[in-house]
Design an enzyme around this catalytic site. Structure first.
Site, PDB file in Angstrom:
ATOM      1  CD  GLU A  64      50.385  20.267  33.022  1.00 35.58           C
ATOM      2  OE1 GLU A  64      51.238  20.665  33.502  1.00 35.58           O
ATOM      3  OE2 GLU A  64      50.265  19.549  32.050  1.00 35.58           O
ATOM      4  CD  GLN A 106      37.120  42.137  16.143  1.00 35.95           C
ATOM      5  OE1 GLN A 106      36.444  41.258  16.897  1.00 35.95           O
ATOM      6  NE2 GLN A 106      36.543  43.443  15.569  1.00 35.95           N
TER       7      GLN A 106
END
Length: 374
Positions: free
Chosen positions: A358, A331
């Protein structure tokens, strides 16, 4: 000193290759060799097995600094740790002496195979089997989402040895890439971490010696969960590194980019974004280092009651922060941030996986809640 050394290596050898690695999706063997020469590819392996003997915090710092330059490359030290921790926790001395020194020397990498097509978050529902046949086990089944599959020489594989016993019927084994009946599928086409292959593993009457079992029969799932208590922290480190790289780039950009006659860094709205990014990153970093300290004590044999909570909290907080920080970096660069001429879009794509692998962050919140309530 360790941070200075690995950052210098990352800026010299890794960062210049990061965009090309992402574009081509090829494993960076030259960068791997640079890490090996610096003894940073598997810093966690104890000295008695030829390793550098780095503690859990050292591993975190290495992964963090490599990920700051290239997330794909940071999976070299991270996955080498993931694949070998089961041996360090539960393996026989014979297994450790056989498999850890080649990894320490940089002659082999080690991957971890738990997930399956129908057993992701519900890993105990796996269907891959290992049937005893004399002095051997015969493996059949499929593993999915295996990081660095195809480039690793060794694999820690979880398989059902006692059907119907649930998690207590799962055992762990070492499989070598040249074992008959073992093969690796085509690499997945992914959003990010493109320089680290992710593939399926196939076991078709794959016959391996019985001595390659890690620990006792039926203890594989316990070992798998204990391993993740230690290695979720490496994913937190990866997330921190990615976020730091994005913040650093955004800081440099906003001081140079001018609008309305002045650098956009002078606008309060931009300053507040930067402050929030840095605050969330540092909070995640300190939580991760605290988790690493607990991991190290546990690896030394101490009883650490809150390791599971801290490792899940670190992974969850760091990956959520990394996704937010990299998105904000895009942004801040505006339209430039959305192009691949600038690195922050790659970092945003790479950050996403840290919320997923994970253990998804939804699973991490379940783990933390159970720890609080038990």
């Amino acid at each position: 000193m360790l941070r200075q050394a690995i950052r210098a290596l990352a800026e010299d050898k890794i960062a210049p290759r990061a965009a090309e690695v992402d574009r081509t999706g090829e494993f960076p063997w030259d960068v791997y060799q640079a890490l090996v020469e610096a003894d940073m590819h598997a810093i966690h392996i104890p000295e008695e097995y030829g390793g550098a003997g780095g503690d859990a915090l050292a591993a975190v710092i290495v992964i963090e600094e490599v990920a700051r330059a290239c997330a794909s490359t940071s999976l070299i030290p991270a996955v080498n740790k993931l694949g070998t921790v089961p041996l360090l926790l539960s393996g026989s001395e014979e297994l450790k002496q056989r498999y850890l020194p080649p990894v320490a020397r940089g002659e082999a990498m080690f991957s971890y195979a738990l997930s399956e097509p129908e057993a992701g978050s519900d890993a105990a529902a796996m269907r891959t089997t290992a049937v005893r046949d004399g002095d051997h086990y015969v493996l059949n089944g499929t593993k999915r989402w295996i990081t660095n599959a195809g480039v690793s020489t060794y694999y820690t594989v979880m398989a059902v040895t006692e059907p119907g016993a649930g998690a207590r019927g799962i055992s762990a084994f070492v499989v070598e890439k040249d074992d008959p009946g073992f093969s690796v599928g085509a690499p997945e086409k992914k959003l990010g971490i493109k320089g680290s292959p992710t593939c399926e593993l196939y076991f078709d009457d794959c016959r391996i010696p019985a001595w390659r079992m890690i620990g006792e029969p039926g203890t594989g799932f316990k070992t798998a969960l204990a391993t993740l208590d230690h290695t979720r922290i490496t994913i937190a480190a990866q997330a921190i590194g990615i976020a730091q790289g994005a913040l650093d780039y955004a800081l440099g950009y906003v001081k140079e980019r001018k609008q309305f006659g002045k650098a956009i860094a002078e606008f309060q709205g931009v300053q507040f974004m930067l402050a929030d990014m840095a605050m969330k990153l540092e909070a995640a970093r300190q939580l991760t280092y605290a988790a690493a300290a607990r991991s190290e004590r546990a690896m030394r044999g101490e009883k650490v009651e809150d390791l599971t909570f801290f490792s899940s909290a670190a992974k969850c907080a760091a990956s959520d922060a990394a996704m937010e920080i990299t998105t904000d970096a895009v942004q801040l660069l505006g339209g430039y941030g959305y192009t691949n001429d600038f690195p922050v879009e790659r970092m945003m794509r790479d950050a996403k996986i840290t919320q997923i692998y994970e253990g998804t962050n939804q699973i991490q919140r379940m783990v933390m809640a159970r720890q609080l309530l038990k």
